[in-house]
Design an enzyme around this catalytic site. Structure first.
Site, PDB file in Angstrom:
ATOM      1  N   ILE A 201       0.870  -1.193   0.000  1.00 58.94           N
ATOM      2  CA  ILE A 201       0.000   0.000   0.000  1.00 58.94           C
ATOM      3  C   ILE A 201       0.901   1.236   0.000  1.00 58.94           C
ATOM      4  CG2 ILE A 201      -1.901   1.204   1.182  1.00 58.94           C
ATOM      5  CD1 ILE A 201      -2.030  -1.244   3.066  1.00 58.94           C
ATOM      6  N   HIS A 202       0.674   2.140  -0.912  1.00 60.27           N
ATOM      7  CA  HIS A 202       1.416   3.398  -0.847  1.00 60.27           C
ATOM      8  C   HIS A 202       0.702   4.556  -1.523  1.00 60.27           C
ATOM      9  CE1 HIS A 202       2.841   3.983  -5.034  1.00 60.27           C
ATOM     10  NE2 HIS A 202       2.699   2.690  -5.112  1.00 60.27           N
ATOM     11  N   ARG A 203      -0.374   4.281  -2.253  1.00 60.91           N
ATOM     12  CA  ARG A 203      -1.044   5.308  -3.049  1.00 60.91           C
ATOM     13  C   ARG A 203      -1.662   6.356  -2.127  1.00 60.91           C
ATOM     14  NH1 ARG A 203       0.660   5.628  -7.641  1.00 60.91           N
ATOM     15  NH2 ARG A 203       0.653   3.430  -8.069  1.00 60.91           N
ATOM     16  N   ARG A 234       5.922   5.745   3.458  1.00 61.31           N
ATOM     17  CA  ARG A 234       4.803   6.673   3.599  1.00 61.31           C
ATOM     18  C   ARG A 234       3.748   6.155   4.603  1.00 61.31           C
ATOM     19  NH1 ARG A 234       1.896   8.029  -1.905  1.00 61.31           N
ATOM     20  NH2 ARG A 234       3.566   9.516  -2.249  1.00 61.31           N
ATOM     21  N   ASP A 272      -2.130  -1.469  -4.205  1.00 60.21           N
ATOM     22  CA  ASP A 272      -2.571  -0.271  -4.931  1.00 60.21           C
ATOM     23  C   ASP A 272      -1.441   0.208  -5.852  1.00 60.21           C
ATOM     24  OD1 ASP A 272      -0.771   0.862  -3.151  1.00 60.21           O
ATOM     25  OD2 ASP A 272      -2.275   1.996  -2.035  1.00 60.21           O
TER      26      ASP A 272
END
Ligand code: UDP
Length: 349
Positions: A201-203, A234, A272
């Site tokens: 997950i990073h979006r 992030r 994502d």
């Protein structure tokens, strides 16, 4: 011909490695690598240079994190100084990050021709910073390398056909090149259990929305198999605000070869990331995309990829679907890097 390549973020290191490797067949091209410093942690940057044998960048601008405007502005200023000094014949940019946009913008102001690799991608969601970066970069570039026929069609619709070429996807080149090596590596198993899901997950649409992020973590906590989550920096800082169970095994981001091996062993990929949707597809592992749309619509074919957003229920239900069987290959022949360099060489002569 002197080529200035702008890189800065993890996916760009992987793409740049393909071009750098193929440059051995093109002694007439001298490549100057400019690393903006957008990603700077060892396991978000250095590890890729070592594993993928990317030459050490001639310039590291050390820009680091920051708000979009601040980060892009600092890059623009510093890239301009390097381009003024180096006077390249072409500037090469990849993908859709702030480094891509800053590189293209700096070159266009100096009237240096720009080649954009991975052109024509569209999510049609203008709230995504990447979408703005792609549209702007495509429209100021001189040579657009589309990874798929769909990307080429979208460029044509925007009046950019004359400057566009269907090159195939260099991320596919990369998986074809490294897959066997990755499978042979002796990486420590992340999880004792035989079966697991691999997630990333990073979006921004997920990380900046506490409700979406919590829904994703709640779904992962309740899945029928453990979830291995190599976590993007992030999200690391947000962990203390999230509730989740021991079903989620969190680590630092892993290297590229390790990541490919994990994909191949995973029951499904939940992500994502743009890159992982395709890597799962290339390696015949079904994917569940934690977004409301995808640019890589080819992966949706026959149910190889499912768009589920950040819905707890849909994430859980989709992991239970049977694996599809038939799949085409709309991403080229694994020689996109060579094709891109042949075209650049023919123009530069
Ligand atoms: N990746 C990796 N280690 C990780 C997570 C991702 O090597 O822990 C690789 C993976 O190959 C992926 C690439 O980094 O295709 C870029 O991924 P990211 O999700 O950062 O960017 P995006 O593809 O969404 O632009």
């Amino acid at each position: 011909m002197k080529l200035a390549t702008i890189i800065g973020a993890r996916p760009q290191f992987i793409k740049a490695a393909v071009i750098s490797r193929n440059l051995k067949n093109h002694p007439n091209i001298i490549e100057i690598l400019i690393h903006t410093g957008q990603h700077y942690d060892r396991n978000m940057s250095e590890i890729f240079f070592e594993e993928l044998e990317i030459p050490k960048p001639q310039y590291n601008l050390g820009v680091g994190s920051g708000n979009h405007g601040e980060q892009t502005g600092k890059m623009l200023h510093q890239i301009e100084l390097v381009l003024l000094k180096e006077k390249p014949d072409f500037v090469l940019v990849y993908g859709d990050t702030n480094s891509t946009l800053a590189g293209a913008l700096a070159a266009s102001k100096l009237n240096i021709p720009i080649a954009h690799v991975e052109a024509g991608l569209r999510s049609f969601n203008r709230k995504m910073p990447e979408e703005i970066n792609r549209i702007a970069t495509d429209h100021i570039s001189d040579l657009l390398f589309a990874p798929t026929q769909n990307a080429l069609n979208l460029l044509e619709k925007e009046g950019l056909k004359e400057r566009s070429v269907l090159s195939g996807d260099i991320m596919y080149d990369s998986v074809m090149f490294y897959k066997e090596k990755a499978l042979r590596q002796n990486f420590q198993s992340p999880i004792d259990e035989q079966e697991f899901y691999l997630a990333t997950i990073h979006r921004q649409e997920n990380t900046d929305d506490p409700k979406r992020l919590q829904a994703i973590f709640t779904a992962f906590s309740n899945l029928d198999k453990p979830v291995f989550l190599p976590l993007h920096p992030r999200v690391r800082n947000l962990l203390k605000t999230i509730h989740y169970s021991e079903n989620i095994k969190i680590t630092e981001p892993v290297g590229y070869l390790n990541l490919l091996q994990l994909i191949s062993k995973a029951s499904k990929v939940l992500t994502d990331s743009g890159g992982l949707q395709k890597e799962a597809f290339f390696m015949n592992v079904p994917c569940i995309t934690l977004r409301d749309e995808t640019e890589w619509i080819e992966t949706l074919e026959n149910g190889w990829n499912h768009i589920v957003g950040a819905s707890e229920e849909r994430i859980i239900e989709t992991t239970k679907l049977a694996n599809p069987k038939v799949k085409g290959n709309p991403f080229g022949d694994g020689k996109a890097g060579e094709k891109i360099l042949e075209i650049l060489t023919s123009i530069g002569q």
